[in-house]
Motif scaffolding. Structure first.
Motif, PDB file in Angstrom:
ATOM      1  N   ILE A  79      -8.134   3.451 -12.614  1.00  0.00           N
ATOM      2  CA  ILE A  79      -9.711   3.454 -13.207  1.00  0.00           C
ATOM      3  C   ILE A  79      -9.186   3.891 -14.191  1.00  0.00           C
ATOM      4  O   ILE A  79     -10.374   4.372 -15.381  1.00  0.00           O
ATOM      5  CB  ILE A  79     -10.395   4.733 -11.694  1.00  0.00           C
ATOM      6  CG1 ILE A  79     -10.574   4.214 -11.071  1.00  0.00           C
ATOM      7  CG2 ILE A  79     -11.365   6.122 -12.422  1.00  0.00           C
ATOM      8  CD1 ILE A  79     -10.898   4.898  -9.219  1.00  0.00           C
ATOM      9  N   GLY A 100      -9.233   4.882  -6.061  1.00  0.00           N
ATOM     10  CA  GLY A 100      -7.609   4.520  -5.864  1.00  0.00           C
ATOM     11  C   GLY A 100      -7.037   4.259  -4.729  1.00  0.00           C
ATOM     12  O   GLY A 100      -7.387   4.975  -3.838  1.00  0.00           O
ATOM     13  N   VAL A 101      -5.729   4.932  -5.687  1.00  0.00           N
ATOM     14  CA  VAL A 101      -4.379   5.495  -4.816  1.00  0.00           C
ATOM     15  C   VAL A 101      -4.507   7.156  -3.671  1.00  0.00           C
ATOM     16  O   VAL A 101      -4.863   7.483  -3.616  1.00  0.00           O
ATOM     17  CB  VAL A 101      -3.453   6.038  -6.092  1.00  0.00           C
ATOM     18  CG1 VAL A 101      -2.180   6.085  -4.462  1.00  0.00           C
ATOM     19  CG2 VAL A 101      -3.474   4.201  -6.399  1.00  0.00           C
ATOM     20  N   ASP A 102      -5.437   7.646  -4.805  1.00  0.00           N
ATOM     21  CA  ASP A 102      -5.615   9.132  -4.692  1.00  0.00           C
ATOM     22  C   ASP A 102      -7.157   8.923  -3.699  1.00  0.00           C
ATOM     23  O   ASP A 102      -6.701  10.045  -2.272  1.00  0.00           O
ATOM     24  CB  ASP A 102      -6.764   9.643  -5.773  1.00  0.00           C
ATOM     25  CG  ASP A 102      -6.780  11.214  -5.433  1.00  0.00           C
ATOM     26  OD1 ASP A 102      -6.248  11.813  -4.746  1.00  0.00           O
ATOM     27  OD2 ASP A 102      -7.731  12.228  -6.980  1.00  0.00           O
ATOM     28  N   ASP A 150       0.669  -0.976  -0.203  1.00  0.00           N
ATOM     29  CA  ASP A 150      -0.223  -0.310   0.117  1.00  0.00           C
ATOM     30  C   ASP A 150       1.002   1.089  -0.048  1.00  0.00           C
ATOM     31  O   ASP A 150       2.370   1.163   1.038  1.00  0.00           O
ATOM     32  CB  ASP A 150      -0.538   0.307   1.590  1.00  0.00           C
ATOM     33  CG  ASP A 150      -1.657   0.486   1.011  1.00  0.00           C
ATOM     34  OD1 ASP A 150      -1.582   2.086   0.990  1.00  0.00           O
ATOM     35  OD2 ASP A 150      -2.761   1.457   2.174  1.00  0.00           O
ATOM     36  N   PRO A 198       2.832   4.443  -7.774  1.00  0.00           N
ATOM     37  CA  PRO A 198       2.391   3.721  -7.893  1.00  0.00           C
ATOM     38  C   PRO A 198       2.266   3.446  -9.497  1.00  0.00           C
ATOM     39  O   PRO A 198       2.862   4.269 -10.257  1.00  0.00           O
ATOM     40  CB  PRO A 198       0.362   4.128  -7.743  1.00  0.00           C
ATOM     41  CG  PRO A 198       1.169   5.347  -8.186  1.00  0.00           C
ATOM     42  CD  PRO A 198       3.018   5.665  -7.850  1.00  0.00           C
ATOM     43  N   ALA A 199       1.319   2.514  -9.531  1.00  0.00           N
ATOM     44  CA  ALA A 199       1.191   1.843 -11.552  1.00  0.00           C
ATOM     45  C   ALA A 199      -0.318   3.085 -12.134  1.00  0.00           C
ATOM     46  O   ALA A 199      -1.073   2.835 -12.263  1.00  0.00           O
ATOM     47  CB  ALA A 199       1.106   0.171 -11.249  1.00  0.00           C
ATOM     48  N   ALA A 204      -7.237   6.912  -0.741  1.00  0.00           N
ATOM     49  CA  ALA A 204      -6.569   6.026  -0.213  1.00  0.00           C
ATOM     50  C   ALA A 204      -5.068   7.171   0.498  1.00  0.00           C
ATOM     51  O   ALA A 204      -5.231   7.686   2.007  1.00  0.00           O
ATOM     52  CB  ALA A 204      -5.935   5.554  -0.524  1.00  0.00           C
ATOM     53  N   PHE A 240      -0.416  -3.132  -5.762  1.00  0.00           N
ATOM     54  CA  PHE A 240      -1.289  -2.640  -4.588  1.00  0.00           C
ATOM     55  C   PHE A 240      -1.666  -4.421  -4.567  1.00  0.00           C
ATOM     56  O   PHE A 240      -1.376  -4.999  -4.018  1.00  0.00           O
ATOM     57  CB  PHE A 240      -2.507  -2.640  -5.212  1.00  0.00           C
ATOM     58  CG  PHE A 240      -3.087  -2.085  -4.215  1.00  0.00           C
ATOM     59  CD1 PHE A 240      -3.093  -1.594  -2.627  1.00  0.00           C
ATOM     60  CD2 PHE A 240      -4.910  -2.256  -4.295  1.00  0.00           C
ATOM     61  CE1 PHE A 240      -3.576  -1.262  -1.950  1.00  0.00           C
ATOM     62  CE2 PHE A 240      -5.534  -2.003  -2.998  1.00  0.00           C
ATOM     63  CZ  PHE A 240      -4.669  -1.321  -2.088  1.00  0.00           C
TER      64      PHE A 240
HETATM   65  N1  AR6 Z   1      -1.220   1.879  -2.867  1.00  0.00           N
HETATM   66  C1  AR6 Z   1      -1.294   1.392  -4.299  1.00  0.00           C
HETATM   67  N2  AR6 Z   1      -1.908   0.498  -5.395  1.00  0.00           N
HETATM   68  C2  AR6 Z   1      -2.902   1.384  -5.433  1.00  0.00           C
HETATM   69  C3  AR6 Z   1      -3.634   1.398  -4.016  1.00  0.00           C
HETATM   70  C4  AR6 Z   1      -2.742   1.394  -3.028  1.00  0.00           C
HETATM   71  N3  AR6 Z   1      -2.863   2.219  -1.806  1.00  0.00           N
HETATM   72  N4  AR6 Z   1      -4.685   1.574  -3.732  1.00  0.00           N
HETATM   73  C5  AR6 Z   1      -4.629   1.155  -5.667  1.00  0.00           C
HETATM   74  N5  AR6 Z   1      -4.220   0.936  -6.198  1.00  0.00           N
HETATM   75  P1  AR6 Z   1      -5.388   4.042  -9.646  1.00  0.00           P
HETATM   76  P2  AR6 Z   1      -5.870   5.752 -12.507  1.00  0.00           P
HETATM   77  C6  AR6 Z   1      -4.110   1.015  -7.321  1.00  0.00           C
HETATM   78  O1  AR6 Z   1      -7.377   4.209 -10.038  1.00  0.00           O
HETATM   79  O2  AR6 Z   1      -6.165   4.250 -12.753  1.00  0.00           O
HETATM   80  C7  AR6 Z   1      -9.018   8.190  -8.679  1.00  0.00           C
HETATM   81  O3  AR6 Z   1     -10.154   8.204  -9.185  1.00  0.00           O
HETATM   82  C8  AR6 Z   1      -4.522  -0.282  -8.506  1.00  0.00           C
HETATM   83  O4  AR6 Z   1      -4.873  -0.931  -8.101  1.00  0.00           O
HETATM   84  O5  AR6 Z   1      -5.776   4.093  -8.269  1.00  0.00           O
HETATM   85  O6  AR6 Z   1      -4.343   7.034 -11.990  1.00  0.00           O
HETATM   86  C9  AR6 Z   1      -7.996   9.220  -9.306  1.00  0.00           C
HETATM   87  O7  AR6 Z   1      -8.238  10.443  -8.724  1.00  0.00           O
HETATM   88  C10 AR6 Z   1      -3.436   0.499  -9.343  1.00  0.00           C
HETATM   89  O8  AR6 Z   1      -3.032  -0.398 -10.582  1.00  0.00           O
HETATM   90  O9  AR6 Z   1      -5.146   5.425 -10.777  1.00  0.00           O
HETATM   91  C11 AR6 Z   1      -8.615   9.851 -10.975  1.00  0.00           C
HETATM   92  O10 AR6 Z   1      -9.952  10.540 -11.595  1.00  0.00           O
HETATM   93  C12 AR6 Z   1      -3.323   1.841 -10.042  1.00  0.00           C
HETATM   94  O11 AR6 Z   1      -3.080   1.886  -7.944  1.00  0.00           O
HETATM   95  C13 AR6 Z   1      -8.468   8.001 -11.296  1.00  0.00           C
HETATM   96  O12 AR6 Z   1      -8.727   7.758 -10.324  1.00  0.00           O
HETATM   97  C14 AR6 Z   1      -4.079   2.795 -10.119  1.00  0.00           C
HETATM   98  O13 AR6 Z   1      -5.327   2.986 -10.085  1.00  0.00           O
HETATM   99  C15 AR6 Z   1      -6.877   7.992 -11.560  1.00  0.00           C
HETATM  100  O14 AR6 Z   1      -6.805   6.683 -12.226  1.00  0.00           O
END
Ligand code: AR6
Length: 177
Positions: A126, A32-34, A10, A120-121, A36, A161
């Protein structure tokens, strides 16, 4: 020397100087990450994001760019917010924007004086980017930065993650050498 590492975990729990957030252009939070990062880091981060919007980014942060705020209550000192592109097959310009997220985030990290950075990736949740393709772009870009600049950053830690995403990153690392 910039070392590239990867762990499954995480990103909000990483004891590093800066964590990169996969944000959106509003900088005002999301899932997602944001989600968290804002949840665990607390309201100080959102307040700093609002201030940035008011001062410099009235129209939001453009895709591929990065900007830093406090990390609030996270173990890290800074959050570097970057905006990944949404995935769309057959649009090569988007890969360049994804690469730009990593380049810009590392440039901002260096400006801040961060030595360790967790990333992160970006775009693989999303925003729908297939993990293997995103991993190739991310790792290649960070490898290029590691070779090409005199950065103070000594560790770039990819934080994946899930176990599956971690395995894909590891396999791409082996593939790229
Ligand atoms: N730690 C590490 N990786 C994580 C965590 C975590 N706590 N939570 C999720 N992931 P995403 P995006 C992974 O959706 O695709 C938001 O609403 C997840 O499994 O966080 O760039 C923003 O506000 C995935 O592999 O970001 C934007 O609107 C990776 O992090 C939108 O999502 C990225 O997933 C951005 O979408």
């Amino acid at each position: 020397m910039m070392e590239i590492t990867s762990v499954q975990g995480d990103i909000t729990e990483q004891a590093v100087d800066a964590v990169v957030n996969a944000a959106n252009s509003s900088l005002l939070g999301g899932g997602g990450v944001d989600g968290a990062i804002h949840r665990k880091g607390g309201p100080e981060i959102l307040a700093a994001c609002r201030a940035l919007r008011a001062s410099h980014y009235g129209k939001g942060l453009a895709t591929g760019r990065a900007v830093a705020t406090t990390a609030g209550r996270l173990p890290a000192r800074w959050v570097i917010h970057t905006v990944g592109p949404r995935y769309a097959a057959g649009e090569p310009g988007r890969a360049e924007l994804l690469a730009s997220c990593y380049r810009e985030s590392l440039r901002v990290a260096d400006e801040l004086g961060a030595r360790t950075v967790a990333v992160p990736a970006v775009s693989t949740g999303i925003y729908g980017w297939p993990v293997r393709d995103a991993a190739r772009i991310a790792l290649r870009t960070v490898q290029e930065v590691a070779l090409g600049t005199e950065s103070q950053v000594v560790e770039v830690r990819f934080v994946l993650f899930g176990g599956e995403a971690f395995e894909v990153f590891e396999s791409v690392r082996r593939e790229l050498g």
